[in-house]
Scaffold this active site. Structure first.
Site, short mmCIF file in Angstrom:
data_model
loop_
_atom_site.label_atom_id
_atom_site.label_comp_id
_atom_site.label_asym_id
_atom_site.label_seq_id
_atom_site.Cartn_x
_atom_site.Cartn_y
_atom_site.Cartn_z
N HIS A 216 27.13 89.72 53.68
CA HIS A 216 26.10 89.93 52.58
C HIS A 216 24.78 89.99 53.48
O HIS A 216 24.43 88.83 54.13
CB HIS A 216 26.06 89.27 51.65
CG HIS A 216 24.92 89.64 50.50
ND1 HIS A 216 24.77 90.83 49.90
CD2 HIS A 216 24.16 88.84 50.12
CE1 HIS A 216 23.67 90.79 49.14
NE2 HIS A 216 23.29 89.50 49.56
N CYS B 207 24.29 96.71 50.07
CA CYS B 207 23.29 95.53 50.39
C CYS B 207 22.71 95.82 51.90
O CYS B 207 21.49 95.64 52.12
CB CYS B 207 23.84 94.01 50.27
SG CYS B 207 25.15 93.79 51.74
#
Length: 341
Positions: A100, A214
């Protein structure tokens, strides 16, 4: 409910492993000439979420408005990266390079630091696969994503199993211009897209669809800062992509044309049947039974139905079917302008 979501994530990982063992097939289905990759659709406003969509973990629980910085401020910009769900599973998904991404800022005038990221409102499984609700013909999606800005940088979270590194320095003026862009980007780009879809593993391969998640938000943010005059350090930056491999996609239609009163009932049933095994699972036996169905459909019969821009596409799948990659995307090259530090 927690076990059901874990099964969905495990399903995705096992499908990737099964795809790696599949034989080579080619697909002959073609569609009319189109622009590839299909442009990600932006919207005029963000719709309200349906109460049916529920998150196990609250979205942006400590979020705050982006502050207005003083023009003369000097702000450090940090690259942040950690394994997905690191807060719960540690480095487990880091071993698979499922990461992430976020970006951090530190003001020299106030000493305050901030984190900005973009992620799913209702977790990854809901953004990747729909719900099949009783009494509803069309699959029901909980697939919004959004930006989250909050004060503080959790050093331990990013450093322990990931990355926290300075990438550039900007002025308060540049930060404020970036904040205006973030507002526009967040209000118009509202749906999370998990999959990148391309013709082959070759780096020069045709990309049919690009993901919107993301890492793409962070890349857009870096590019915006470069456009404003930020000069980035020369360091290697890698990002995670989950790629499906297929022949040329075939456009099928939107929810109304497929599932509406005048829709194609045969196609509607096929799409629902395809998504059924991806439902949240409550038992281990149910999970493995549906995993075999998915392998049969995707790998043995080379079929995948993709939902992108609120429209459905058929993907004639081919080897290696699915792959999780972690590859370099260089930081943008920019030059100092009137906004520069």
């Amino acid at each position: 409910m927690g076990a059901a979501r874990r099964y969905r994530l495990l399903l995705l990982l096992l499908l990737a492993a099964a795809a790696a063992w599949g034989p080579w097939f080619s697909a002959a289905l073609r569609s009319p000439q189109r622009r590839w990759p299909v442009p990600y659709r932006r919207f005029d406003y963000r719709p309200k979420t349906d109460p049916y969509c529920q998150a196990r973990y609250t979205f942006c629980p400590t979020g705050s408005a982006i502050p207005v910085m003083k023009e003369e401020d000097v702000i450090e910009v940090y690259r942040l990266q950690a394994p997905v769900w690191e807060f719960k599973y540690g480095d487990l998904l880091g071993h698979l390079k499922i990461m992430h991404d976020a970006v951090g800022f530190k003001s020299s005038l106030t000493g305050k630091n901030y984190t900005m990221e973009w992620y799913e409102l209702f977790q990854l499984g809901n953004c990747t696969f729909p719900h099949l609700r009783p009494g509803m013909d069309a699959p029901f999606w909980c697939n919004q994503g959004a930006a989250c800005f909050y004060e503080g940088i959790d050093d331990a979270h990013w450093k322990e199993n990931g990355t926290l590194v300075l990438v550039t320095t900007i002025s308060g003026t540049m930060f404020n211009e970036m904040a205006k862009w973030v507002k526009y980007d967040n209000e118009t780009g509202i749906y999370y897209e998990t999959w990148t879809v391309q013709a082959s593993p070759d780096k020069r391969s045709i990309v049919w669809f690009d993901s919107y998640e993301c890492s793409k938000f962070i890349l857009r943010t870096y590019q915006k800062l470069a456009d404003l005059g930020a000069v980035f350090k020369k360091i290697q930056t890698n990002y995670t992509s989950i790629i499906l491999f297929s022949g040329e996609p075939i456009y099928l239609g939107n929810e109304t044309s497929i599932f509406g009163p005048l829709g194609n009932k045969t196609l509607a049933a096929a799409i629902r049947d395809f998504y059924y095994p991806f439902k949240p699972h409550r038992t281990v036996r149910e999970f493995f039974v549906d995993l075999l169905k998915i392998i049969d459909r995707v790998i043995l019969h080379h079929q995948f139905y993709l939902f992108y821009n609120l429209e459905y596409w058929f993907l004639p799948m081919k080897f290696p079917y699915l792959k999780i990659i972690y590859e370099e995307v260089p930081l943008p090259i920019g030059s100092k302008t009137s906004f520069g530090v």
